[in-house]
Design an enzyme around this catalytic site. Structure first.
Site, PDB file in Angstrom:
ATOM      1  N   LYS A 184      14.714 -34.570  29.856  1.00  0.00           N
ATOM      2  CA  LYS A 184      13.859 -33.683  29.055  1.00  0.00           C
ATOM      3  C   LYS A 184      12.753 -34.463  28.327  1.00  0.00           C
ATOM      4  CE  LYS A 184      15.934 -30.065  30.521  1.00  0.00           C
ATOM      5  NZ  LYS A 184      17.234 -29.532  30.222  1.00  0.00           N
TER       6      LYS A 184
HETATM    7  C1  LIG Z   1      18.451 -28.584  30.607  1.00  0.00           C
HETATM    8  C2  LIG Z   1      18.535 -27.127  30.372  1.00  0.00           C
HETATM    9  C3  LIG Z   1      19.567 -26.552  29.616  1.00  0.00           C
HETATM   10  C4  LIG Z   1      20.780 -27.311  29.202  1.00  0.00           C
HETATM   11  O1  LIG Z   1      20.518 -28.374  28.392  1.00  0.00           O
HETATM   12  P1  LIG Z   1      21.722 -29.358  28.024  1.00  0.00           P
HETATM   13  O2  LIG Z   1      21.185 -30.115  26.850  1.00  0.00           O
HETATM   14  O3  LIG Z   1      21.955 -30.211  29.222  1.00  0.00           O
HETATM   15  O4  LIG Z   1      22.886 -28.516  27.677  1.00  0.00           O
HETATM   16  C5  LIG Z   1      19.505 -25.212  29.312  1.00  0.00           C
HETATM   17  N1  LIG Z   1      18.492 -24.451  29.748  1.00  0.00           N
HETATM   18  C6  LIG Z   1      17.505 -24.947  30.510  1.00  0.00           C
HETATM   19  C7  LIG Z   1      16.404 -24.035  30.941  1.00  0.00           C
HETATM   20  C8  LIG Z   1      17.507 -26.291  30.867  1.00  0.00           C
HETATM   21  O5  LIG Z   1      16.547 -26.779  31.665  1.00  0.00           O
END
Ligand SMILES: *Cc1c(COP(=O)(O)O)cnc(C)c1O
Length: 385
Positions: A184
């Protein structure tokens, strides 16, 4: 052609993060503590959010929000098919029913008119996802939520830092959950942040830590007490100070990261805008895109190969790509449980078939960007119809 494989989305960790983690490891306090608090404070100050709660994932944030808002069996939550499965799994976790509404053709964000069409007496919440970092159209969703007495919970996993009509995503009084997963825009390895109004966050804090009325740091700190009450069967979702050590510096570097992302996006757009085989991502005038993903769409009529082979051709040219996302309604669990047909959400389905995500991260050098562009143009020209 590139000789070394270009990974899709590696993290950019510098000496500041490394030093801060080491400082934490030597400090005698490695779990939720002063650095997590500092990260929460700096994060909410950055967004001008009313408050922030650091957790061990965005999934944990979404789950915590649903529980803290009392959403459970018999309830329906409306969300988008164009998302990662976590957004929908959490609705299942609380025993509620996910109801999908198709997306808008330009942004691939949930279509507010389609959301309005599936509101029922059981609907309790709307859970939009800011796909790729482009904010969903929040005004009509907020208006609908207000008119129908629904909660609005934003999956903001992609949208640090995104703005909708001048305000940061996550700065409102309603809950928003951010992700600090390794790929991210801002990473703590694994991690997440829930923003929202302080009263909601007080409840969420209890839900996220065993349902205890006081957290460990406050209990073990000088002046703390061993006494606590369990007021509900909560979860174990807290962020550690080791993770927060990464987050503090990633946040301080976010502006620089974003400037680089924008430069890469501009270079891609410049290179691809005259190719009729390719459809470029949009940024509506009223938003600031967080540019988590650069989602390219192929025009099937002008290419002799489909998306899957396009990706194979890029891989053969040492360019790492991905697909965001396989729509929720195509996954066996959801397809079978709710009897979804692929064409039930035609905009999500048809765009899924022709989309791929190109590398977009602040580690990319100008040479990397040139390699991606050259590979995409090369494949496009070779398979032009
Ligand atoms: C990455 C992601 C999540 C989950 O994030 P985590 O921190 O791994 O739990 C949820 N929603 C979307 C759209 C994502 O891309």
């Amino acid at each position: 052609m590139r000789t070394e494989f270009l990974p899709f989305s590696p993290p950019l960790i510098g000496p500041e993060e490394v030093d801060e983690v080491i400082d934490t490891l030597r400090s005698g306090w490695i779990t939720t503590g002063p650095k997590t608090r500092l990260f929460e404070e700096e994060f909410s100050a950055y967004l001008s959010a009313p408050g922030a709660l650091a957790l061990n994932s965005c999934t944990a944030g979404l789950h915590t929000a649903l529980v803290a808002l009392g959403i459970g069996p018999g309830d329906e939550v409306i969300t988008t098919p164009m998302t990662f499965t976590a957004s929908v799994n959490v609705i299942e976790h609380v025993g509620a029913r996910p109801v999908l509404a198709d997306v808008e053709p330009d942004t691939l964000n949930v279509n507010p008119a389609k959301v309005a069409a599936v509101v029922s007496p059981r609907t309790r919440a709307i859970l939009p996802v800011h796909f790729a970092g482009h904010p969903a159209d929040l005004d009509p969703l907020r208006e609908l939520a207000r008119a129908e007495g629904l909660q609005l919970i934003e999956d903001a996993a992609h949208s640090i830092p995104a703005k909708y009509k001048g305000a940061f995503v996550g700065s409102a009084n309603t809950p928003a959950a951010f992700s600090f997963y390794a790929t991210k825009n801002l990473t703590t390895g694994e991690g997440g942040m829930l923003t929202g109004d302080p009263e909601f966050l007080d409840r969420a804090r209890v839900v996220s830590l065993h349902g205890m009325s006081r957290d460990a740091w406050k209990r073990y700190d000088k002046g703390g007490t061993w006494r606590y009450d369990v007021v509900l069967p909560g979860f174990k979702y807290n962020m550690t100070d080791i993770q927060a050590s990464l987050g503090i510096w990633q946040l301080r570097k976010l502006q620089t990261f974003q400037a680089r992302r924008r430069k890469v996006v501009a270079a891609y757009n410049r290179a691809f805008c005259s190719c009729e085989e390719l459809e470029l991502p949009v940024e509506r005038p009223e938003v600031e895109h967080a540019w988590h993903l650069y989602v390219l769409r192929l025009n099937p009529a002008s290419l002799s190969i489909g998306r899957d082979q396009f990706i194979e051709e890029l891989t053969a040219r040492n360019i790492g790509t991905s697909v965001h996302f396989i729509p929720v309604h195509l996954h066996p669990y959801y397809r079978d449980k709710y009897g979804f047909q692929p064409d039930q959400f035609p905009v999500a389905y048809r765009n899924y078939q022709r989309m791929l995500s190109l590398p977009l991260n602040p580690r990319l050098t100008d040479a990397d960007v040139a390699d991606v562009i050259q590979a995409v143009i090369d494949v496009t020209q070779q398979f032009r119809r």
